[in-house]
Write a protein that holds these residues in place. Structure first.
Motif, PDB file in Angstrom:
ATOM      1  N   ALA A  19       0.819  -1.218   0.000  1.00 13.03           N
ATOM      2  CA  ALA A  19       0.000   0.000   0.000  1.00 13.03           C
ATOM      3  C   ALA A  19       0.852   1.267   0.000  1.00 13.03           C
ATOM      4  N   SER A  20       2.177   1.097   0.012  1.00 13.38           N
ATOM      5  CA  SER A  20       3.077   2.266   0.117  1.00 13.38           C
ATOM      6  C   SER A  20       4.135   2.247  -0.984  1.00 13.38           C
ATOM      7  N   LEU A  21       3.742   1.928  -2.209  1.00 12.89           N
ATOM      8  CA  LEU A  21       4.697   1.899  -3.319  1.00 12.89           C
ATOM      9  C   LEU A  21       5.235   3.299  -3.596  1.00 12.89           C
ATOM     10  N   ARG A  22       6.512   3.340  -4.026  1.00 13.81           N
ATOM     11  CA  ARG A  22       7.153   4.603  -4.378  1.00 13.81           C
ATOM     12  C   ARG A  22       7.634   4.518  -5.823  1.00 13.81           C
ATOM     13  N   PRO A  23       7.793   5.651  -6.512  1.00 11.08           N
ATOM     14  CA  PRO A  23       8.376   5.605  -7.857  1.00 11.08           C
ATOM     15  C   PRO A  23       9.810   5.067  -7.796  1.00 11.08           C
ATOM     16  N   ASN A  24      10.110   4.115  -8.646  1.00 12.37           N
ATOM     17  CA  ASN A  24      11.451   3.533  -8.640  1.00 12.37           C
ATOM     18  C   ASN A  24      12.521   4.570  -8.969  1.00 12.37           C
ATOM     19  N   ALA A  25      12.154   5.624  -9.698  1.00 14.05           N
ATOM     20  CA  ALA A  25      13.123   6.666 -10.055  1.00 14.05           C
ATOM     21  C   ALA A  25      13.752   7.295  -8.823  1.00 14.05           C
TER      22      ALA A  25
END
Length: 641
Positions: free
Chosen positions: A142-148
């Motif tokens: 539920a807490s995904l972040r942009p891989n960039a």
């Protein structure tokens, strides 16, 4: 379709279990509704061998060094091609990819290099998981972040991999070829971390070998004071014959004073009494755990790492183990009582510790500012089935639980006394300690550090009852063990002579990383450079000869520790990977100019002469960049540094 690429199958299963859908496993993937989870098997790709850039470099030749790729290439590991084909097929169907590598520098590299190798150009999210239990995985999903956001971490990992290739390939070839000229038939492996570690041990062994003991003579006197007796030790004045640690090396002044002391009167001239509070030891990083497990249970660093991986992946009893952090997130504090209760459920000793815990306390361990990509190792909260754990797994698990449990115990409170008495115009010192509140201490030991002194009053009189001179002898430094070597690698600044460099290294990473230190030690053993003698790690004749032949800059820790500092700066966008590599190449060319067959021949002969036997030929290490790669099925290990 959303595609999640996990670092390893166990992580993929944990992710799939937390997703809605059937979780059907088929052809190297788990299908959960509109999300598919697949996995790597450790590193699926490796740096290409030198001959992949130029066929002329298949043959080892000094005149071809340094070998510097102009366009870096990655090659599939031989047993990884099947899983790469699975990922290639799935990634073509994906509208979104989620990078689920472990939350560290190497984990960022491992999955991202596969995504880049597949030339995927769609959106990529980053999933950070440090605990394989379902609630923790669900929170992470539920807490995904942009891989960039993690690209600088990837750049640092990539820079490290390329630098290790340049350093290891070129210096190993140079000194192996020089060794052949010197009459040694075998590979002489050189690495930017393994060789300084070997250098630490060789220099310690040399210090032990060259140590010349000398006697010293401490003098004690038993004193009667108002409320009891105590023993005090003479503190000779500087005009006495002392060694560099202030120990008396001529017995005659001590004997003369001891003869005068019985019956002499004196006075307590200095009294320092204070209450001290000591906070509980912090939860473990991997290296700190390896140090304690070696001391308490005699376990090697590699064994502890392997146990931790099983506790994490197979038993799901602990959080991510390859952590360099000793602090915990503040959001975990409200959950700690429940997780510790679960962890202690099936063990009598842990249950007793749990009864003494006060969960209204908050130690300094709960600090978000000290937590980076991962936090300290902690129990996951899952009840342990000790019938399914080996004895050593149980020992390590209890250590992990204990250090987190200690955060809910009161500080250790002691009353410490330092006293100086004057008799016959000479100073005699005594010290003692009494425990006011044991706090967390019983979780670690029941032994008192020093006995208490009688109650003392500044200026009170004393009388000497008896005195004697002891004859002792200085001892050589202790050989390294797994515990002391890991601690030295963590605190490498202590072994650096240059004060400016030591100051720079004081607050930076040590030699190697949490994930690689154990493997480096085992590699040195396997390659015939180190041998275990009981608990001690000692250099072999070959290991000593190699260090003697290499430039000191290769076998001392300054360079590799500063590498780690620069790599951290790259990950924090404070340095540039290209300038780092260029500086390395300039350094490398200088080192290659120092390969000297005569010097190596002399060091090999010297090692043979000192040891009274031939120098054992090194076993040829597997070419870590060849197509016939051992352990390619699931190794997450980085190329040996």
């Amino acid at each position: 379709m959303r595609l999640i690429i996990a670092e390893k199958p166990s992580l993929a299963r944990a992710i799939a279990d937390a997703l809605p859908g059937s979780g059907k496993r088929q052809d190297g993937a788990i299908h959960c509704g509109d999300t598919t989870v697949t996995w790597c098997l450790g590193h699926l790709l490796e740096q290409a061998a030198p001959e992949a850039y130029d066929p002329a470099d298949k043959q080892w030749r000094l005149d071809r060094l340094p070998i510097v790729p102009q366009q870096w290439k990655l090659m599939p590991r031989s047993k990884a091609r099947g899983q790469l084909a699975v990922i290639r097929k799935l990634i073509k169907q994906a509208s979104e990819v989620v990078h689920a590598g472990d939350p560290d520098r190497e984990g960022q590299l491992l999955v991202q290099e596969v995504i880049d190798y597949m030339k995927y150009r769609g959106p990529v999210q980053r999933l950070l998981i440090s605990d394989l239990n379902r609630p923790a995985v669900s929170r992470a999903l539920a807490s995904l972040r942009p891989n960039a956001e993690y690209h600088p971490l990837f750049q640092a990992a990539q820079a490290r991999a390329r630098a290790d290739w340049l350093y290891g390939i070129n210096l190993t070839r140079a000194w192996t070829l020089t060794g052949r000229q010197a009459g040694h038939d075998g590979v002489l492996s050189v690495g930017r971390v393994q060789t300084p570690v070997l250098g630490l041990i060789v220099r310690r062994d040399n210090a032990i070998r060259d140590f010349v003991p000398h006697p010293f003579y401490p003098l004690w006197v038993d004193l009667k004071v108002a409320l009891g007796q105590l023993r005090a030790w003479w503190a000779p004045k500087e005009h006495q014959p002392l060694d560099d640690q202030g120990r008396l090396i001529d017995r005659r002044p001590a004997d003369a004073l001891a003869a005068q002391l019985p019956g002499a009167s004196g006075q307590l001239t200095q009294l320092d009494q204070q209450e001290k509070r000591q906070a509980p030891p912090l939860p473990y990083s991997l290296s700190a755990l390896q140090v304690d497990a070696a001391r308490r249970h005699g376990l090697s660093a590699q064994v502890v790492l392997d146990i931790c991986q099983r506790l994490y992946e197979q038993h799901k009893l602990i959080t991510y183990p390859r952590s360099d952090c000793r602090y915990l997130p503040e959001e975990h504090l409200p959950l700690a009582q429940r997780s510790l209760s679960g962890a202690c459920q099936n063990d009598q000793a842990l249950q007793q510790w749990l009864k003494g815990a006060d969960f209204s306390l908050r130690s300094k361990a709960w600090n978000d500012k000290q937590v980076g990509a991962h936090h300290a190792i902690a129990p996951s909260g899952k009840p342990a089935d000790f019938s399914q754990l080996s004895a050593t797994e149980g020992h390590v698990f209890r250590l992990i639980v204990r250090n987190v449990m200690a955060q809910f115990y009161r500080p250790l409170r002691t009353f410490e006394v330092k006293a100086e008495f004057t008799l016959l115009e000479e100073a005699f010192r005594a010290r003692g300690q009494s425990i006011l509140d044991p706090g967390w201490k019983p979780l670690f030991t029941t032994r008192d550090e020093s006995p208490p002194l009688p109650t003392l009053t500044q200026g009170e009189a004393c009388q000497a009852l008896g005195a004697a001179v002891e004859e002792k002898e200085t001892r050589p430094p202790e050989p390294f063990t797994d515990a002391s070597l890991i601690k030295a690698m963590m605190n490498i600044g202590r072994y650096v002579d240059d004060p400016a460099v030591r100051r720079t290294l004081r607050d930076t990473d040590g030699l190697g990383t949490e994930a690689t230190r154990a493997g480096i030690i085992e590699t040195l053993v396997q390659r015939g450079y180190l041998v275990r003698k009981q608990k001690a790690l000692r250099a072999t004749k070959l290991g000593s000869a190699l260090i003697a032949a290499l430039p000191s800059a290769v076998s001392t820790p300054e360079r590799t520790a500063l590498w780690e500092q620069r790599l951290r700066a790259i990950s924090e966008q404070q340095d540039n990977a290209n300038t780092f590599q260029q500086a390395l190449l300039d350094d490398l060319r200088g080192l290659l100019s120092h390969s000297d067959a005569a010097r190596l021949r002399n060091s090999l002969q010297t090692a043979q002469g000192e040891a009274g036997g031939p120098v054992k030929r090194a076993s040829k290490p597997r070419n870590r960049y060849s197509k016939k790669k051992a352990n390619s099925k699931g190794s997450r290990k980085t190329p040996v540094q």
